[in-house]
Design a protein around this motif. Structure first.
Motif: not given
Length: 495
Positions: A453-478
């Motif tokens: 409430q201390a933040a919203t009373a001042l007009g602040y709204v926060r959205a926290d977004v976390q995104v995990r990317y897909q990696g790129i195959n750079r070092f292919f070990v067989v």
């Protein structure tokens, strides 16, 4: 019955029995992704507006806007041609000059015709006045150019023709009448005196960022995901390009000077102090390109890289992607010469360790030309890949393009829920299109837990977004285990 738009009716103050209909806005469930393949290109040309972004979607558009291709490393037409061949299809092109360029002119019956743009292409404009064979008071003025096309105007006086040309937004010339307009008569003239000036310096490509934007800064707000200053290899520009790319969400493609050495390239990058995921630096091993207008040309690798990335979705890397139209490089020579110099592992390690990428042949996928590293100039292992830059910019720009509608709304649990729904829907769509891997790869928090409430009373709204990317195959070990004593076990592989 009265019909109201949403928000116009205060339902707590009603005192007259009646039917009240409120029209609600359609619910936004997800944001549409922003363009991820648009290329902002700054270069030189023999025609076209200076310092103004021009929309280009095909080679015909480019020739109409900027005239014939020139045998110059900084030529817009050559760069567009190369990038189109790699799969790109959306450009914003900005022409730059050194300021000494001039427009072609000619005089016909005392009337001055001046090319609408500066540049040497204007010297091929032909103006022809012909008299109508039946109604002899009517005349036709035809303005023609082999590449820029033709325009036709009809009238009985030069004043009428001049007005028709002035009203034509696609006109190739403008007309200056003398104090007393002469009578029309048949005739023809070719414009002359148009020039491109001399090669612009680096700062002409960088441009100005004031009220009137020029050069690179003319690309602000154009929605470009990729950017390049065609043929510019000046290391003093790299940090400025990186800063611009960071502010605009644009992946800048830069390059070193032609015929560079690995040691010098690493030293230049270190001296320039460029260390940013917003810029990709290509080694100065320039490429041979067989141009359909100017023959074999030595060109910067920038347009090849921008073109291949412009044709890929944002989670993809340029690494190992086959390039079209390369007929050799400075290190390897022309393919037709039979020379086959390649990069050793030690040389590639030195380049990649310095944050510099290169186009070469062969690559892990086979004997073809491709980008060998797929890296940017960042020294941070978590952010040094093409895919990090492009996907981060794509997600950020997509959110930025649509979430502003929530500004001004009443802060409530309904608002929190709407924000979550739009963000989750947007990320879910990215999973469906393969940009993200799975629904477990993202999370959104927007509720009272991160909006006290201390933040919203001042007009602040926060959205926290976390995104995990897909990696790129750079070092292919067989791991191969072979031999008569090997015990082979089979089973269902883990997914």
């Amino acid at each position: 019955m009265t019909i109201y738009q949403s928000g116009q009716l205060n339902t707590n103050s009603l005192n007259v029995p009646d039917l009240y209909v409120q029209i609600l806005r359609p619910q936004t469930l997800a944001l549409n992704g922003v363009p991820s393949g648009r290329i902002g290109l700054v270069g030189t040309a023999a025609w076209g507006p200076v310092g103004t972004p021009v929309i280009i979607g095909a080679m015909g558009d480019c020739l109409s806007a900027f005239g014939p291709k020139q045998a110059l490393a900084s030529d817009i037409g050559t760069a567009v041609n190369i990038a189109l061949l790699q799969g790109a299809a959306d450009f914003r092109c900005v022409r730059v000059t050194d300021g000494t360029d001039t427009a072609a002119t000619a005089t016909l019956d005392g009337v001055t015709l001046t090319a609408i743009h500066t540049g040497s292409a204007g010297n091929a404009i032909v103006a022809t006045v012909t008299q109508d064979g039946i109604i002899t008071t009517n005349y036709t003025l035809t303005i023609t150019h082999a590449v820029l096309g033709s325009r036709t105007y009809r009238g009985t006086t030069w004043t009428v023709l001049a007005a028709a040309i002035a009203a034509d937004s696609t006109a190739l010339v403008h007309v200056t009448l003398p104090a007393t307009a002469p009578l029309l008569s048949a005739g023809t003239v070719t414009l002359a005196g148009g020039s491109d000036g001399v090669a612009p310096g680096t700062m002409a490509f960088i441009g100005t960022d004031g009220v009137t934007r020029t050069g690179m800064y003319a690309l602000r707000g154009q929605g470009c995901a990729l950017g390049l200053l065609q043929g510019v290899s000046d290391s003093t520009s790299w940090t400025m390009q990186a800063a611009f790319g960071m502010s605009e969400g644009m992946y800048m493609i830069a390059c070193g000077p032609a015929g560079d050495t690995i040691a010098n390239a690493a030293a230049m990058k270190a001296a320039a102090g460029v260390d940013s995921y917003a810029i990709k630096l290509m080694f100065g091993d320039w490429l041979w390109w067989d141009d359909d207008t100017n023959g074999d040309m030595l060109v910067s690798p920038q347009a090849f890289v921008a073109g291949i990335l412009g044709g890929l979705s944002p989670e993809q890397s340029s690494l190992n992607r086959e390039l079209s139209g390369v007929i050799g490089s400075q290190k390897a020579g022309l393919v037709s010469s039979g020379q086959a110099a390649t990069y050793s592992t030690a040389e590639l390690s030195a380049l990649f360790g310095a944050g510099i990428d290169v186009i070469c042949n062969p690559v892990p996928g086979g004997s073809y030309w491709a980008v060998r590293g797929g890296i940017n100039t960042s020294s941070d292992g978590d952010t040094d890949d093409d895919s990090y830059t492009r996907l981060t910019n794509y997600i950020a720009e997509t959110i930025n393009s649509g979430m502003g509608t929530f500004v001004g709304a009443v802060i409530s649990t309904t608002l929190f829920g709407d924000i979550r729904a739009v963000l989750l829907g947007t990320l879910s769509n990215m999973v469906g299109s393969g940009i993200l891997g799975a629904t477990t790869d993202y999370a959104v928090v927007c509720d009272t837990s991160n909006n006290p409430q201390a933040a919203t009373a001042l007009g602040y709204v926060r959205a926290d977004v976390q995104v995990r990317y897909q990696g790129i195959n750079r070092f292919f070990v067989v791991n191969l285990q072979g031999g008569a004593s090997v015990t082979v076990s089979t089973g269902t592989p883990a997914t």
